[in-house]
Motif scaffolding. Sequence first.
Motif, PDB file in Angstrom:
ATOM      1  N   GLY A 143      74.903  44.271  45.080  1.00  0.00           N
ATOM      2  CA  GLY A 143      74.472  45.366  44.222  1.00  0.00           C
ATOM      3  C   GLY A 143      73.799  46.508  44.965  1.00  0.00           C
ATOM      4  N   LYS A 144      73.695  46.379  46.286  1.00  0.00           N
ATOM      5  CA  LYS A 144      73.075  47.452  47.057  1.00  0.00           C
ATOM      6  C   LYS A 144      74.054  48.015  48.067  1.00  0.00           C
ATOM      7  N   LEU A 145      73.818  49.265  48.429  1.00  0.00           N
ATOM      8  CA  LEU A 145      74.717  49.899  49.390  1.00  0.00           C
ATOM      9  C   LEU A 145      74.541  49.273  50.764  1.00  0.00           C
ATOM     10  N   ALA A 146      75.637  49.201  51.474  1.00  0.00           N
ATOM     11  CA  ALA A 146      75.589  48.627  52.815  1.00  0.00           C
ATOM     12  C   ALA A 146      76.669  49.261  53.664  1.00  0.00           C
ATOM     13  N   LEU A 177      79.384  42.605  57.381  1.00  0.00           N
ATOM     14  CA  LEU A 177      78.218  43.432  57.012  1.00  0.00           C
ATOM     15  C   LEU A 177      77.545  43.930  58.278  1.00  0.00           C
ATOM     16  N   TYR A 178      77.383  45.243  58.369  1.00  0.00           N
ATOM     17  CA  TYR A 178      76.759  45.819  59.568  1.00  0.00           C
ATOM     18  C   TYR A 178      75.267  46.045  59.306  1.00  0.00           C
ATOM     19  N   ARG A 179      74.975  46.677  58.158  1.00  0.00           N
ATOM     20  CA  ARG A 179      73.562  46.844  57.804  1.00  0.00           C
ATOM     21  C   ARG A 179      73.467  47.051  56.302  1.00  0.00           C
ATOM     22  N   GLN A 180      72.520  46.362  55.696  1.00  0.00           N
ATOM     23  CA  GLN A 180      72.319  46.515  54.267  1.00  0.00           C
ATOM     24  C   GLN A 180      71.134  47.460  54.020  1.00  0.00           C
ATOM     25  N   SER A 181      71.279  48.261  52.951  1.00  0.00           N
ATOM     26  CA  SER A 181      70.155  49.136  52.578  1.00  0.00           C
ATOM     27  C   SER A 181      69.531  48.579  51.305  1.00  0.00           C
ATOM     28  N   ASP A 182      68.495  49.213  50.817  1.00  0.00           N
ATOM     29  CA  ASP A 182      67.984  48.777  49.517  1.00  0.00           C
ATOM     30  C   ASP A 182      68.270  49.820  48.443  1.00  0.00           C
ATOM     31  N   VAL A 183      69.250  50.678  48.716  1.00  0.00           N
ATOM     32  CA  VAL A 183      69.694  51.638  47.705  1.00  0.00           C
ATOM     33  C   VAL A 183      70.631  50.916  46.743  1.00  0.00           C
ATOM     34  N   THR A 184      70.278  50.920  45.445  1.00  0.00           N
ATOM     35  CA  THR A 184      71.155  50.224  44.503  1.00  0.00           C
ATOM     36  C   THR A 184      72.336  51.112  44.130  1.00  0.00           C
ATOM     37  N   ALA A 239      94.651  39.610  67.307  1.00  0.00           N
ATOM     38  CA  ALA A 239      93.553  40.052  68.167  1.00  0.00           C
ATOM     39  C   ALA A 239      93.519  41.578  68.223  1.00  0.00           C
ATOM     40  N   GLY A 240      94.703  42.181  68.369  1.00  0.00           N
ATOM     41  CA  GLY A 240      94.799  43.644  68.426  1.00  0.00           C
ATOM     42  C   GLY A 240      94.350  44.277  67.125  1.00  0.00           C
ATOM     43  N   THR A 241      94.812  43.688  66.017  1.00  0.00           N
ATOM     44  CA  THR A 241      94.449  44.205  64.699  1.00  0.00           C
ATOM     45  C   THR A 241      92.940  44.114  64.489  1.00  0.00           C
ATOM     46  N   TRP A 242      92.391  42.972  64.883  1.00  0.00           N
ATOM     47  CA  TRP A 242      90.955  42.773  64.699  1.00  0.00           C
ATOM     48  C   TRP A 242      90.173  43.782  65.550  1.00  0.00           C
ATOM     49  N   TYR A 243      90.613  43.942  66.802  1.00  0.00           N
ATOM     50  CA  TYR A 243      89.915  44.872  67.696  1.00  0.00           C
ATOM     51  C   TYR A 243      89.943  46.302  67.123  1.00  0.00           C
ATOM     52  N   LEU A 244      91.133  46.743  66.690  1.00  0.00           N
ATOM     53  CA  LEU A 244      91.270  48.089  66.112  1.00  0.00           C
ATOM     54  C   LEU A 244      90.400  48.234  64.869  1.00  0.00           C
ATOM     55  N   SER A 245      90.413  47.188  64.033  1.00  0.00           N
ATOM     56  CA  SER A 245      89.694  47.274  62.760  1.00  0.00           C
ATOM     57  C   SER A 245      88.202  47.474  62.999  1.00  0.00           C
ATOM     58  N   GLN A 246      87.713  46.930  64.133  1.00  0.00           N
ATOM     59  CA  GLN A 246      86.276  46.995  64.390  1.00  0.00           C
ATOM     60  C   GLN A 246      85.828  48.398  64.836  1.00  0.00           C
ATOM     61  N   GLN A 247      86.781  49.307  64.999  1.00  0.00           N
ATOM     62  CA  GLN A 247      86.434  50.688  65.355  1.00  0.00           C
ATOM     63  C   GLN A 247      86.040  51.504  64.108  1.00  0.00           C
ATOM     64  N   PHE A 248      86.242  50.919  62.928  1.00  0.00           N
ATOM     65  CA  PHE A 248      85.969  51.634  61.675  1.00  0.00           C
ATOM     66  C   PHE A 248      84.727  51.088  60.987  1.00  0.00           C
ATOM     67  N   TYR A 249      84.164  51.940  60.157  1.00  0.00           N
ATOM     68  CA  TYR A 249      83.034  51.530  59.316  1.00  0.00           C
ATOM     69  C   TYR A 249      83.279  52.065  57.919  1.00  0.00           C
ATOM     70  N   TYR A 250      82.621  51.497  56.955  1.00  0.00           N
ATOM     71  CA  TYR A 250      82.674  52.070  55.623  1.00  0.00           C
ATOM     72  C   TYR A 250      81.420  51.696  54.860  1.00  0.00           C
ATOM     73  N   VAL A 251      81.103  52.519  53.850  1.00  0.00           N
ATOM     74  CA  VAL A 251      79.972  52.226  52.990  1.00  0.00           C
ATOM     75  C   VAL A 251      80.507  51.453  51.785  1.00  0.00           C
ATOM     76  N   GLY A 252      79.897  50.334  51.541  1.00  0.00           N
ATOM     77  CA  GLY A 252      80.335  49.516  50.419  1.00  0.00           C
ATOM     78  C   GLY A 252      79.128  48.915  49.731  1.00  0.00           C
ATOM     79  N   GLU A 253      79.395  47.873  48.997  1.00  0.00           N
ATOM     80  CA  GLU A 253      78.343  47.269  48.197  1.00  0.00           C
ATOM     81  C   GLU A 253      78.158  45.816  48.604  1.00  0.00           C
ATOM     82  N   SER A 254      76.909  45.414  48.745  1.00  0.00           N
ATOM     83  CA  SER A 254      76.630  44.009  49.011  1.00  0.00           C
ATOM     84  C   SER A 254      75.453  43.609  48.140  1.00  0.00           C
TER      85      SER A 254
END
Length: 391
Positions: free
Chosen positions: A303-306, A323-330, A286-301
């Motif tokens: 074939g598009k950036l997200a 996935l927090y938000r997907q873009s349409d940038v390939t 639970a602690g690990t999950w809570y801490l992990s949710q404080q971070f974000y990163y840009v990745g690929e979903s």
Amino acid sequence: MPTTFVTATHTGLVRRGNEDAALADPPLFAVADGMGGAQAGEVAAGMVVAALQEHRPRTAAELAALVEASNRSIFERAAGNASRSGMGTTLTAALIGDGRVDFVHVGDSRAYRLRDGRLEQLSDDHSLVGEMVRRGELSEAGALSHPQRSIITRALGVDDTVEVDSFSVELAPGDRFLLCSDGLYSMVPAERIEAILGGGADLATIAAALIEAANAGGGEDNITVVVFSPDGSVPAGSAVDTSIVPAGDEAESAAGERPEKERGRWWRSWRVLAVSIAALIVLLLAGTWYLSQQFYYVGESDGKLAIFQGVPLEIGPLSLSSLYRQSDVTLGSLEPFEQERVRRQELSSLKTAEAMLENYAGRQPAQPDPDRGSGSGRTTGTRTSSTTVEF
Ligand code: MN
């Protein structure tokens, strides 16, 4: 003819003390295997045997009531003394009645009957492996070598109440009975016990041979046997070999450090430990999950950036990112070094991740897309939408 009987007990080749106890006081017979380490096991096994001897139950109901009372006495004695906490004992007792034998049984000592040369185990082992065998999850042979074979699931004295097995068998002429502690059957295969019990000229020879076989098999535990012939068809024989310590003899029970036979206490603390570890794991996750949710990163979903929330890790079935938000940038529209950076999935704040995405989106070739206004910013693919870049 009167009932004939013999009892024999031996410390075995590994243990320093003998925490088994036996009783042969026709028509009553019993084997008890104490546990709890130090003096505790001896005390518990001795208490129940002494109670049987003192009160001499003469019916199955009296026997069952006495066993329940003994359970409470042992439990209360253990509760009142820290050095005896966790002490307990198995008990397998037989009472010869009119044409039948009544049994009470708790723990992993055993009652066997030999009839027409065939050995029958009458009692169920109240042990972890015994329960697995009954559920078909483990073979009899597997149980004998299982690392947790000494964990018992029921014993007298470990709780204020106990479930006692009671059962009766009809008697037939020539029946022989054997009560024994696990030190016998864990070292001697059933076929061998059958051959010895059926083959001896008298009960003393049988008892001595059983103990010898257990020691030849390793003698890893105390060995106690009570052999009786209700109709006296097998002679008792002369005294059992002098190397065999008589029941109740405490000569070998030297005081001092005795690391053997801690299984009762171990069984109790094992339950506490298992629950504590489970609780700790849940808290850590639970602690690990809570801490992990404080971070974000840009990745690929797809074939598009997200932008992903969390960290790109999985712990078993638990994924630490979503996935927090997907873009349409390939991804393909980025420079190679930028693609590499996306693939590295560097952690950042949401603000930084959004700025990164905005920056990449800003350099994406314009696409005809009437649904996206030029001022809507972050996720559009139009060059003009990029206004600010923050890092
Ligand atoms: Mn034992």
